[in-house]
Structures are given as C-alpha cells and as structure tokens.
Design a protein around this motif. Structure first.
Motif: not given
Length: 468
Positions: A1-7
């Motif tokens: 699984m890949k995840s990225a976060v945008e604030t």
C-alpha cells in the motif's frame, strides 16, 4: 500500500491511498466465501459456489462487500503510517476500483493539530486563603442540631423556619393540572425550591387557612406555564433543637464534650476547604498553562461539543425544574454572554485534553487496577450511582476502560504539572499540594513516597474535560 498526505489546514488533511490488487485479493476471497455460504445455487453445495458463478448471478456484490472491509482497514493503516489522529469521520471518495486492478481512494478528515508543549516548570498561580470561620462552624453545628431536632404542633400562624403540613393543587383555566396535586406534604417555610410564591403565600397562615397565588410550573408537560395554585395549611409545627452542650455531643457523635465536637467540625471543614483549594489550584495552574499555547481546533469538533454541552445543561435544568430563561436571569447573563462563555469553556476543555495527552506521551505513566477501581468509584459517587451498577456497566461495555485509562493518565499528567508549579494563597503562603491526601489532610512526605496516587486523587483526575 502507498499513501500520501496533503495538509489542507492545521486541523484537516487529505490522504491519497493506493492499494495493489495483491492486498485486495484476501478481502475479495473472503467476500466470495461469505456470499457462497448465504446463497443456494442448483448443482453446487452450499458454501462451494465458485466465484465466477457468484459474479454472474450477483455481479459486483463481492467487490462491494470487499470494498467496505478494505476501506476501513487501509484508511486506519494510512492514518497510522502518517502519524495522524482523526477527530471525526472521514469523507472518503473511491477514485479507482477496477477488476483485477488496484484500489485508489482519498479521505479528507479533521485531525488533531500538532502541539508544541511549552515549558511548565515556571508556572505560578494564586488561590484564595484557606479559612474556616466561626460562622462556618456554627452553620455546621446548627445543621447537626437540626438533624436531631423534634417537631411540635403550635397554635399560631406559620413563620419562617416553621414546618407546615399542606395540601396543594395547581389549576389552569379552571382544570386541575395532572401531576400537580399533593396532599399531606411536609414543607419548611422559607426553604424554597418548590414553587415561586409558595413561601409568601403560607407565611402567616394558621392550621385550616388557605391561600391562592399565581406561579409557574417547574416540571411536567406544562413547565414554565402560569397556573393558579391553591394551598391549604393543615398543621403548623415548630422545630425544637437540642441544646449545644456535652449531652448533645454524646448524642450526636463519639465525643464526650461539645468542645471536642466543635473542634472536630472545624477540622473536617478545614480538610474540605483544603480540597477545594487544591481543586482551585489545579484549575488555576491549568489556566496558566493554556495561556502559553495557541491550538487551532476544527469547527466541527467545537460545534459538536457545544451542542452536546448545551443539551446536557438543558437536561439538567429540566431535571431541576428550571427553564433556561430563569437560569440566565438568576445568573445575570444574556443569551449571548452565556453562549460566549460556554464556547470559551468548551475550547479550553478540548485544548487542555489535547495538551495533557501530548505531555503524557513523554511520561511513562502506569494505569493500575487500583487506578481504574478508584476512578469508577469516584465517577459513581459524583453521579449518585450505585457503585455495583457502575462496575456492571463496565462488564457489559469493557471498551469504556480505555476511555477511563486515558482520563486517569491525563489526571496524572496534570498532577505532575501542578506539583512543579508555584501556588500561593492571597496572603503569600505556599499551598501544600504534593503531600495532600484524598481526605484533605496533609500526609507525611516519607510515608507517601511510594504512594503515586495521592496527588492524582487530591488534585482531581480528568480535570481537563470538566469544563462545566
């Protein structure tokens, strides 16, 4: 699984998650098995229906079922992977979900903001002096004498402090209000808390006299509405109190003399006031700490908590037989002032909870069975609940133990902060908090060295959420 976060903001984030098909397959296989167990297909035993057959008869059913399972799981993993703490339910959007292909989705959610814990070893606070006056002692002794008082009938009009037996009925438009009729009720003149105007109406009435007055109901379906109340006094009684002497001390206590009883009353009042002073110190230190931080909060979190607090206050007022309008009038507040004060307290409570959680992360606080037992007992006592019912509730809902443990840890964190602060009364005396026992007495420092719970209990655990 890949995840990225945008604030998106200090309190809101957007996760983008990609789950390869290999990680989806176990959930799909599980979904096919569950569906196979619940359907009947000619030519196949129950539970042995092939996935291809299920897909022909129920196209997309397994994928939909697997999606629900995998979304919750992968969302939680992505939050943990990115060290985010959610404060509300996420807004999830599936952006890609193809046969034998990956799953992609986004999740927008309110999150706990990053908090920088300020230094708190230099906090100072001031509280009122601890003072037990002669009037305080006299009031307690008077209450004790009243417990052992006797009533005798008198042939005169009722006066303030007398006890009367009365019949009462409330009518609206000439019709008796259901539930607003009592007979043979004992009431002390001047005590209040029943109906506005009742004390004035019965003062001066003798046995057999009656009076009618207008008031507002404090309970029932017609709460707050004006009614006509007729009250009849059937008996007037005067309370005779025992003399404040050695005989009374022996009757009401284990002491031989009244002087010993009075000294014990003074001591107990002092312990109680010391606990009140400790609670005030706790609140003052926490307030001083909150002034050193500025924490952004999600509007939805504040709104939800405001609504919950407002509803709780309204329920309490209804239980007490008081309308919000009457409460505000007694408090000398406008609606706008009440709402502003409530929002300030709610925001302070939320920030305090987050701040104490952050401080607790740096400490190795242990929550023992004794901690949990004591917390449950104190909660039951404060709510007027049978302790056995409280423990039974925990057995039926064990997940509450995690909430209680969190509150205990916050209490330990706050106790540590209070211990490091300098707290003085208005006369400049340092307030003893570290060795304060739960009964309000001051313990021997050496004897308390191994007792880690003394300050926690005395300063009041879970104070951060006690905004009311």
């Amino acid at each position: 699984m890949k995840s990225a976060v945008e604030t998106l903001s200090p309190t809101r984030a957007k996760l983008t998650v990609e789950v390869p098909f290999e990680e989806l397959k176990p959930s799909l296989d599980k979904a096919y098995q569950q569906i196979a167990q619940s359907i009947n297909v000619p030519g196949f035993r129950k539970g042995k229906v092939p996935a291809a057959v299920i897909e022909r008869q129920y196209p997309g059913a397994a994928r939909d079922q697997a999606l629900n399972d995998i979304l919750n799981l992968k969302y939680a993993e992505a939050m943990q992977e990115n060290d985010l703490t959610p404060l509300a339910q996420p807004e999830v959007e599936v952006t890609k979900y193809e046969d034998n292909g990956p799953l992609e989705f986004t999740a927008e959610v309110d999150i706990r903001p990053e908090i920088t814990v300020p230094a708190y070893d230099d906090l100072t606070a001031e509280v009122d002096d601890l003072e037990v006056t002669d009037e305080d002692v006299a009031e307690q002794v008077q209450a004790l004498r009243e417990r052992f008082g006797t009533l005798k009938d008198v042939e005169r009009a009722a006066a303030d402090g007398d006890f009367v037996v009365l019949d009462l009925v409330a009518r609206q438009d000439g019709e008796t209000v259901e539930g607003a009729e009592v007979s043979g009720m004992s009431y002390q003149v001047g005590k209040g808390g029943m109906l506005d105007g009742l004390d004035e109406a019965i003062t001066g009435l003798s046995a057999g006299d009656e009076a009618t007055f207008t008031s507002q109901l404090v309970g029932g379906d017609l709460i707050g509405q004006e009614v006509e109340v007729t009250v009849k006094v059937t008996q007037v009684q005067e309370q005779e109190l025992p003399e404040a002497d050695d005989d009374f001390a022996q009757l009401a206590s284990e002491f031989d003399t009244f002087a010993e009883l009075e000294a014990d009353v003074r001591e107990r009042l002092g312990r109680g006031k010391r606990l009140e002073q400790a609670a005030a110190a706790r609140d003052a230190v926490l307030e001083a700490l909150l002034e050193k931080v500025e924490v952004p909060l999600p509007d939805t979190l504040v709104t939800d908590e405001l609504n919950a607090r407002r509803e709780n206050i309204e329920q309490q007022l209804q239980f007490a037989g008081m309308t919000m309008e009457k409460y505000l009038e007694d408090e000398g507040q406008t609606v706008e002032e009440f709402e502003a004060d409530l929002e300030r307290r709610v925001r302070d409570a939320i920030v305090a909870q987050m701040l104490l959680d952050e401080i607790a992360k740096t400490q190795d606080f242990e929550v023992t069975n004794e901690d949990l037992t004591g917390y449950i007992l104190r909660q039951a006592q404060s709510q007027g609940q049978d302790p056995q019912q409280a423990f039974s509730h925990i057995q039926e809902h064990p997940h509450h133990l995690q909430e209680y443990a969190a509150e205990i840890v916050r209490g330990k964190a706050l106790a540590q902060i209070v211990e490091t602060a300098t707290v003085k009364d208005k006369s400049g005396n340092v307030v003893e908090l570290k060795n304060l026992l739960p009964d309000g007495s001051i313990g021997d420092p050496a004897a308390q060295a191994d007792d880690a719970e003394v300050t926690d209990e005395a300063t009041g655990e879970a104070a951060a959420t006690d905004a009311e």
